[in-house]
Design a protein around this motif. Sequence first.
Motif, mmCIF file in Angstrom:
data_model
loop_
_atom_site.group_PDB
_atom_site.id
_atom_site.type_symbol
_atom_site.label_atom_id
_atom_site.label_comp_id
_atom_site.label_asym_id
_atom_site.label_seq_id
_atom_site.Cartn_x
_atom_site.Cartn_y
_atom_site.Cartn_z
ATOM 1 N N ALA A 10 0.759 -1.165 -0.197
ATOM 2 C CA ALA A 10 -0.046 0.119 0.015
ATOM 3 C C ALA A 10 0.717 1.202 -0.143
ATOM 4 O O ALA A 10 1.927 1.324 0.566
ATOM 5 N N PRO A 11 0.247 2.266 -0.773
ATOM 6 C CA PRO A 11 1.254 3.554 -0.587
ATOM 7 C C PRO A 11 1.219 4.182 0.956
ATOM 8 O O PRO A 11 0.623 3.828 1.531
ATOM 9 N N PRO A 12 2.503 4.749 1.006
ATOM 10 C CA PRO A 12 2.802 5.426 2.400
ATOM 11 C C PRO A 12 1.409 6.324 2.645
ATOM 12 O O PRO A 12 0.636 6.976 2.048
ATOM 13 N N SER A 13 1.554 6.498 4.132
ATOM 14 C CA SER A 13 0.294 7.204 4.734
ATOM 15 C C SER A 13 0.509 8.800 4.331
ATOM 16 O O SER A 13 1.600 9.147 4.007
ATOM 17 N N PRO A 14 -0.492 9.790 4.595
ATOM 18 C CA PRO A 14 -0.259 10.850 4.331
ATOM 19 C C PRO A 14 1.003 11.469 5.015
ATOM 20 O O PRO A 14 1.941 12.276 4.633
ATOM 21 N N LEU A 15 1.047 11.235 6.478
ATOM 22 C CA LEU A 15 2.222 11.614 7.386
ATOM 23 C C LEU A 15 3.655 11.256 6.706
ATOM 24 O O LEU A 15 4.630 11.810 6.719
ATOM 25 N N GLY A 16 3.334 9.760 6.308
ATOM 26 C CA GLY A 16 4.805 9.078 5.453
ATOM 27 C C GLY A 16 5.022 10.022 4.470
ATOM 28 O O GLY A 16 6.451 10.257 4.101
ATOM 29 N N ARG A 17 4.315 10.401 3.605
ATOM 30 C CA ARG A 17 4.503 11.332 2.427
ATOM 31 C C ARG A 17 5.146 12.707 2.864
ATOM 32 O O ARG A 17 5.846 12.944 2.104
ATOM 33 N N LYS A 18 4.596 13.142 3.529
ATOM 34 C CA LYS A 18 5.117 14.451 4.321
ATOM 35 C C LYS A 18 6.530 14.316 4.823
ATOM 36 O O LYS A 18 7.377 15.313 4.347
ATOM 37 N N VAL A 19 6.773 13.176 5.502
ATOM 38 C CA VAL A 19 7.970 13.175 6.014
ATOM 39 C C VAL A 19 9.059 12.871 4.891
ATOM 40 O O VAL A 19 10.269 13.452 4.665
ATOM 41 N N ILE A 20 8.730 12.127 3.754
ATOM 42 C CA ILE A 20 9.764 11.896 2.693
ATOM 43 C C ILE A 20 9.622 12.918 2.122
ATOM 44 O O ILE A 20 10.781 13.231 1.507
ATOM 45 N N GLY A 21 8.656 13.971 1.903
ATOM 46 C CA GLY A 21 8.669 15.184 1.317
ATOM 47 C C GLY A 21 9.767 16.262 1.925
ATOM 48 O O GLY A 21 10.546 16.944 1.446
ATOM 49 N N TRP A 22 9.590 16.210 3.237
ATOM 50 C CA TRP A 22 10.549 16.926 4.006
ATOM 51 C C TRP A 22 11.933 16.693 3.971
ATOM 52 O O TRP A 22 13.105 17.441 3.956
ATOM 53 N N LEU A 23 12.384 15.217 3.931
ATOM 54 C CA LEU A 23 13.667 14.669 3.844
ATOM 55 C C LEU A 23 14.050 15.073 2.318
ATOM 56 O O LEU A 23 15.439 15.369 2.326
ATOM 57 N N LEU A 27 17.494 17.415 2.005
ATOM 58 C CA LEU A 27 18.641 17.081 1.315
ATOM 59 C C LEU A 27 19.027 17.716 0.026
ATOM 60 O O LEU A 27 20.282 18.358 0.115
ATOM 61 N N PHE A 28 17.905 18.500 -0.468
ATOM 62 C CA PHE A 28 18.148 19.526 -1.626
ATOM 63 C C PHE A 28 18.865 20.793 -0.958
ATOM 64 O O PHE A 28 19.816 21.136 -1.569
ATOM 65 N N MET A 29 18.267 21.094 0.291
ATOM 66 C CA MET A 29 18.703 22.309 0.807
ATOM 67 C C MET A 29 20.276 22.154 1.247
ATOM 68 O O MET A 29 21.347 23.006 1.098
ATOM 69 N N LEU A 30 20.562 21.028 1.878
ATOM 70 C CA LEU A 30 21.943 20.547 1.989
ATOM 71 C C LEU A 30 22.812 20.711 0.944
ATOM 72 O O LEU A 30 24.147 21.138 0.989
ATOM 73 N N LEU A 31 22.379 20.169 -0.026
ATOM 74 C CA LEU A 31 23.041 20.202 -1.478
ATOM 75 C C LEU A 31 23.296 21.586 -1.845
ATOM 76 O O LEU A 31 24.688 21.857 -2.124
ATOM 77 N N VAL A 32 22.468 22.439 -1.888
ATOM 78 C CA VAL A 32 22.468 23.636 -2.434
ATOM 79 C C VAL A 32 23.499 24.214 -1.418
ATOM 80 O O VAL A 32 24.293 25.465 -1.867
ATOM 81 N N PHE A 33 23.348 24.359 -0.066
ATOM 82 C CA PHE A 33 24.186 24.958 1.074
ATOM 83 C C PHE A 33 25.559 24.561 0.772
ATOM 84 O O PHE A 33 26.632 25.446 0.810
ATOM 85 N N THR A 34 25.924 23.259 0.577
ATOM 86 C CA THR A 34 27.263 22.730 0.287
ATOM 87 C C THR A 34 27.900 23.302 -0.913
ATOM 88 O O THR A 34 29.059 23.805 -0.954
#
Length: 179
Positions: A10-23, A27-34
């Motif tokens: 089954a697809p991840p729960s709405p909270l799981g999708r939010k956590v994945i989106g935040w991660l 990661l994108f922000m860390l890459l940009v900052f680096t």
Amino acid sequence: MTKDNRHPNAPPSPLGRKVIGWLKQLLFMLLVFTVFSAVLDVWRSRDMPKTDLANIQATTVQGDKVNLLAMSHEQPVLLYFWGTWCPVCSFVSPSVDIAASQYKVVTVAMTSGSDTKMQQYLRHKDYDFAVVNDPRGEISQQWSMQVTPTLMVIKDGELAFYTSGFTSLPGIWWRMLLA
């Protein structure tokens, strides 16, 4: 069926999708900052000489002799310009202290008072890194230091890496490993 009565595919729960989106965003922000930090370091160091560096031949407040360029021919040396009065240095110095247990480190305390005052400060903070005290800023002027903290990796008498401002312990490690 899983314990929560959901099918294993089954697809991840709405909270799981939010956590994945935040991660992903993190990661994108860390890459940009680096990337931004690396570009900024290159830009700041554009006027720094890479060769023919001023040598630091001095005695640390701990009583040890330092010959920076000679040391750098044995292995890379982390050179750290800082001050007891520098607020950002209070976040970087603990990382430098940890790095000093693994690598050769020479620090230059810029206009931070007498040797006695410096020794008291080091004991209070429980720092073990080698400190060349520069109470009048003469060494700092030879190196054209205007920003604290500034970290450099010197290898074979040449500047391998340069950064100023906040630097993390992983940032120190990768610079030392790549030198």
